[in-house]
Design a protein around this motif. Structure first.
Motif, short mmCIF file in Angstrom:
data_model
loop_
_atom_site.label_atom_id
_atom_site.label_comp_id
_atom_site.label_asym_id
_atom_site.label_seq_id
_atom_site.Cartn_x
_atom_site.Cartn_y
_atom_site.Cartn_z
N LEU A 196 -21.00 20.88 -13.81
CA LEU A 196 -22.66 20.51 -12.97
C LEU A 196 -23.44 21.84 -12.26
CD1 LEU A 196 -22.18 16.97 -12.81
CD2 LEU A 196 -23.18 18.26 -14.77
N VAL A 197 -22.25 22.17 -10.75
CA VAL A 197 -22.29 23.11 -9.98
C VAL A 197 -22.61 24.35 -10.21
CG1 VAL A 197 -21.80 24.23 -8.31
CG2 VAL A 197 -20.94 22.16 -8.53
N PRO A 198 -22.36 25.43 -12.02
CA PRO A 198 -22.91 26.22 -11.85
C PRO A 198 -24.18 26.37 -12.91
CG PRO A 198 -21.31 25.78 -13.34
CD PRO A 198 -20.91 24.95 -12.26
N GLY A 199 -24.03 24.58 -13.62
CA GLY A 199 -25.15 24.57 -13.89
C GLY A 199 -26.47 24.44 -13.58
N ALA A 200 -26.37 23.61 -12.70
CA ALA A 200 -27.19 23.33 -11.53
C ALA A 200 -27.84 24.49 -11.14
CB ALA A 200 -27.20 22.15 -10.72
N ALA A 201 -27.15 25.49 -10.75
CA ALA A 201 -27.66 26.28 -10.61
C ALA A 201 -28.39 28.18 -11.51
CB ALA A 201 -26.58 27.58 -9.56
N LEU A 202 -27.33 27.95 -12.57
CA LEU A 202 -27.98 28.65 -13.49
C LEU A 202 -29.49 27.66 -13.29
CD1 LEU A 202 -28.30 30.07 -16.15
CD2 LEU A 202 -26.52 28.55 -16.91
N MET A 203 -29.94 26.17 -13.76
CA MET A 203 -31.44 25.86 -14.27
C MET A 203 -32.03 25.99 -13.16
SD MET A 203 -31.58 21.76 -14.84
CE MET A 203 -33.31 21.45 -13.97
N LEU A 204 -31.83 26.03 -11.98
CA LEU A 204 -32.86 26.16 -10.78
C LEU A 204 -33.34 27.15 -11.33
CD1 LEU A 204 -31.08 24.67 -7.81
CD2 LEU A 204 -33.86 23.36 -8.94
N VAL A 205 -32.73 27.93 -10.97
CA VAL A 205 -32.57 29.73 -11.06
C VAL A 205 -34.02 30.40 -12.34
CG1 VAL A 205 -32.39 32.21 -11.94
CG2 VAL A 205 -31.12 31.22 -9.91
N VAL A 206 -33.38 29.82 -13.84
CA VAL A 206 -34.32 29.68 -14.52
C VAL A 206 -35.71 29.40 -14.39
CG1 VAL A 206 -34.23 28.92 -17.46
CG2 VAL A 206 -32.52 30.11 -15.63
N LEU A 207 -35.62 27.84 -14.27
CA LEU A 207 -36.99 26.89 -13.88
C LEU A 207 -37.56 27.41 -12.80
CD1 LEU A 207 -38.20 24.21 -14.63
CD2 LEU A 207 -36.78 23.26 -12.67
N ALA A 208 -36.39 28.38 -12.35
CA ALA A 208 -38.10 28.94 -10.91
C ALA A 208 -38.50 30.30 -11.72
CB ALA A 208 -36.73 29.61 -9.72
N VAL A 209 -38.41 30.78 -12.26
CA VAL A 209 -38.41 32.01 -12.78
C VAL A 209 -39.80 31.95 -13.87
CG1 VAL A 209 -37.79 34.36 -14.07
CG2 VAL A 209 -35.81 33.44 -12.44
N ASN A 210 -39.33 30.60 -14.62
CA ASN A 210 -40.55 30.36 -15.95
C ASN A 210 -41.29 30.36 -14.82
OD1 ASN A 210 -39.22 31.17 -18.12
ND2 ASN A 210 -37.84 28.95 -17.46
N LEU A 211 -41.66 28.41 -13.86
CA LEU A 211 -42.65 28.50 -12.80
C LEU A 211 -42.99 29.95 -12.41
CD1 LEU A 211 -41.54 25.75 -10.81
CD2 LEU A 211 -43.12 25.68 -12.11
N LEU A 212 -42.18 30.42 -11.30
CA LEU A 212 -43.20 31.41 -11.17
C LEU A 212 -43.36 32.21 -12.26
CD1 LEU A 212 -42.81 32.74 -8.43
CD2 LEU A 212 -41.58 34.43 -9.15
N GLY A 213 -43.13 32.47 -13.22
CA GLY A 213 -44.64 33.34 -14.12
C GLY A 213 -45.33 32.51 -15.31
N ASP A 214 -45.63 31.45 -15.23
CA ASP A 214 -46.32 30.36 -15.49
C ASP A 214 -47.14 30.51 -14.29
OD1 ASP A 214 -45.61 29.26 -17.50
OD2 ASP A 214 -45.76 27.29 -17.20
N ARG A 215 -47.19 30.65 -12.78
CA ARG A 215 -48.16 31.23 -12.11
C ARG A 215 -49.00 32.61 -12.10
NH1 ARG A 215 -45.66 27.57 -7.05
NH2 ARG A 215 -45.67 25.69 -7.88
N LEU A 216 -47.39 33.64 -12.25
CA LEU A 216 -48.53 34.60 -12.32
C LEU A 216 -48.99 35.27 -13.68
CD1 LEU A 216 -45.05 36.61 -11.93
CD2 LEU A 216 -47.79 36.59 -10.03
N ARG A 217 -49.18 34.35 -14.52
CA ARG A 217 -50.25 34.34 -15.53
C ARG A 217 -51.90 33.93 -15.76
NH1 ARG A 217 -47.03 31.80 -20.67
NH2 ARG A 217 -47.81 29.98 -19.55
N ASP A 218 -51.10 32.33 -14.87
CA ASP A 218 -52.60 31.70 -14.20
C ASP A 218 -53.37 32.90 -13.69
OD1 ASP A 218 -51.38 30.08 -15.93
OD2 ASP A 218 -51.45 29.09 -14.67
N ARG A 219 -52.41 33.48 -12.82
CA ARG A 219 -52.69 34.51 -11.35
C ARG A 219 -53.92 35.60 -12.21
NH1 ARG A 219 -53.51 34.84 -5.52
NH2 ARG A 219 -52.69 36.59 -5.65
#
Lengths: 308, 271
Positions: free
Chosen positions: B239-262
């Motif tokens: 769960l510890v490395p899994g949460a880190a991995l998920m958070l980073v990937v989610l953050a990058v994807n969200l940022l990509g989404d926002r950049l795309r809209d912007r």
């Protein structure tokens, strides 16, 4: 007909290219592939025998000719590890992979369609944001994390499903959910986009102007037409499933082509690795081509554009 | 930096943390390979921070070391893929002719390998190690950028300012660099953002399969793989490395989404 031929021709070129690339795999092994496969303690005679068996003592073009000749005769050679014919091993593992792919596709469709349609119809409401947020989380959770978590909760804690292996329908459920949810995250976004696009069409405005109820507009007019592009998506996703299942198969010790690939990499049984990659990629190309053809058959507009 | 963190909220904050730990983790005095036999499989808590793994190594230290691995791989892979892919794709589209035909076929061939199958095979053949992971993911990664750059260049290579440059006798490479690349930056940046998420997942996936970095080096993927064997007694190992991995990937994807809209970019250019 022209569409059919041009589509088949480009598929053929891709197939030739993919096989050539897979053929070159042995040359990517650093150092002498024979030495890597047999280990340092191997006898020189054994090395020579393997070199000859793999045809590595021949000029490159001759090797390539032999390779294509054997491929056309479906002769993939023998495994270095078990000495069994590789084609036999592939046939043995294929049903498990196909079964898992189809089950995952079912899971993905069951989740993605309601989610995508809901998000599109209620665009910019909390429903939409919730569904799309969920799908983003789904995209961000890799299979090798989803799998162990499902195993922990449903196999170890609740004891509902077996931890691994392929023993009846019940062992199919967790791997199919792992793959299916990952897929549904992407699929639901695509369903949403296609439905939204359809809702902007003129005939929807006409239907609304006629005074049809919103429900009828959506079910009769929008969804039916939105389904068409979604078929392409499904085909593409099925192809991805056939190949993308490698990690999930390993997580659940599912005896398919993916886990055979990894086992063979670990045993340095490179001919089997080549055969697995080739088969999975060819299946992917085949499914994609079929999807294109079906799409062209269902939608004449595609056919006309493609044939030009 | 601070301003963009505020504007983009927690996704940017997570990415910033990831980058900071990856770059500066070396100065924290962590010892990811330190073994404390008395703390084997110890769960997270006040005296154990994020807990210990099956060998008695501190998970926090290994998590930071894993961040270094994933950051290094992601940055290098995306950098290589972007540069090589954009160069090949834009030159191919600009020149056209038989060269373009060949490139399109090559792109099609690389796209015929579903998912990360090709990267798995390449990493397996090249042998384990972080360099080979970068090579394998780079060989697979350039294709997406080449296809995107090609499609973009096709739509603008007949614009007037390009024709003007051609009339002035500007060499083709200069035209591509000066007059075309700046116009296709937005979609490339969005694609690169999503590619970072892809590279992080792929690196972890290869390491999960045992084809990535080798022990005792740390990767979130190999941490999950090791932890999967102790799921019942020490779920924190997954769960510890899994949460880190998920958070980073989610953050990058969200940022990509926002950049795309912007930046107002269509994901798939119409072909």
């Amino acid at each position: 007909m022209k569409f059919l031929l041009s589509r088949l021709a480009s598929a053929l070129i891709v197939v030739m290219g993919v096989s050539a690339l897979v053929f070159l795999f042995l040359y990517m092994v650093p150092g002498d592939p024979v030495e890597v496969m047999l280990g340092e303690s191997a006898q020189p005679a054994d090395r020579e025998a393997l070199r000859r068996a793999l045809g590595l003592d021949q000029p490159l073009l001759t090797q390539m000719g032999h390779y294509y000749y054997n491929l056309l005769h479906l002769d993939l050679g023998n495994s270095l590890y078990s000495q069994r014919p590789i084609s036999e091993m592939l046939l043995e593992r294929m049903p498990a992979t196909v079964e898992l792919a189809l089950a995952s596709l079912l899971v993905a469709v069951l989740i993605a369609f309601p989610m995508g349609v809901l998000a599109a119809v209620r665009k910019d409401t909390p429903w939409d944001q919730g569904a799309m947020g969920l799908s983003l989380v789904g995209i961000s959770v890799p299979n090798f994390l989803m799998g162990p978590i499902l195993i922990l909760v449903f196999s170890l804690w609740l004891g509902w499903f077996p931890v691994s292996g392929r023993d009846g329908l019940i062992s199919l459920i967790l791997p199919a959910i792992t793959l299916g949810t990952a897929m549904s995250s992407i699929l639901s976004r695509m369903v949403r986009a296609t439905v939204l696009e359809t809702l902007n069409e003129d005939y929807i405005r006409t239907a609304r102007a006629k005074g049809l109820s919103e429900r009828l507009v959506i079910w009769r007019h929008a969804l039916r037409n939105a389904l068409l592009p979604v078929i392409t998506l499904l085909g593409l996703q099925l192809g991805v499933l056939l190949g993308g299942a490698v990690i999930t198969e390993v997580v659940f010790s599912w005896p398919g082509l993916g886990s055979l690939t990894i086992e063979s990499i670990q045993r340095r049984d490179y001919p089997v690795v080549q055969a697995c990659v080739l088969l999975i990629s060819l299946a992917y190309v085949l499914v994609n081509t079929l999807t294109d053809l079906v799409y062209g058959w269902l939608d004449p507009r595609v056919r006309l554009e493609g044939g030009r | 930096m601070i301003r963009s963190v505020i504007r983009y909220g927690w996704p940017a904050a997570i990415m910033l943390l990831w980058a900071l730990f990856a770059v500066g983790g070396g100065w924290l005095g962590l010892d990811p390979n330190h073994i404390e036999l008395s703390k084997i499989l110890l769960a997270p808590g006040s005296d154990a921070w994020l807990g210990y793994d099956d060998l008695g190594r501190p998970l926090w230290d290994r998590l930071v070391a894993g961040a270094q691995t994933s950051f290094l791989v992601a940055v290098l892979v995306v950098l290589i893929s972007t540069i090589v892919g954009t160069a090949i794709g834009s030159i191919s589209a600009y020149l056209g002719g038989w060269w373009d035909h060949v490139i399109v076929r090559i792109i099609d061939i690389f796209l015929a390998f579903p998912g990360i199958l090709l990267a798995i095979a390449l990493a397996g053949l090249l042998g384990p190690g972080i360099n080979n992971v970068i090579i394998a993911l780079g060989v697979v990664g350039w294709v997406g950028f080449a296809r995107l750059a090609r499609a973009q260049v096709l739509t603008i290579k007949h614009r007037e300012h390009v024709q003007a440059a051609q009339a002035l006798g500007t060499p083709p490479l200069m035209i591509i660099w000066r007059h075309i690349i700046p116009l296709i930056m937005a979609p490339l940046i969005v694609e690169a953002t999503f590619a970072v998420a892809g590279a992080v997942i792929s690196e972890a996936g290869l390491s999960f399969l045992g084809l990535g970095v080798q022990p005792p080096e740390s990767s979130w993927g190999s941490m999950i793989r090791d932890g999967a064997r102790y799921m019942l007694v020490a779920p924190h190992m997954v769960l510890v490395p899994g949460a880190a991995l998920m958070l980073v990937v989610l953050a990058v994807n969200l940022l990509g989404d926002r950049l795309r809209d912007r930046l107002d970019v269509r994901t798939r250019p119409r072909e």
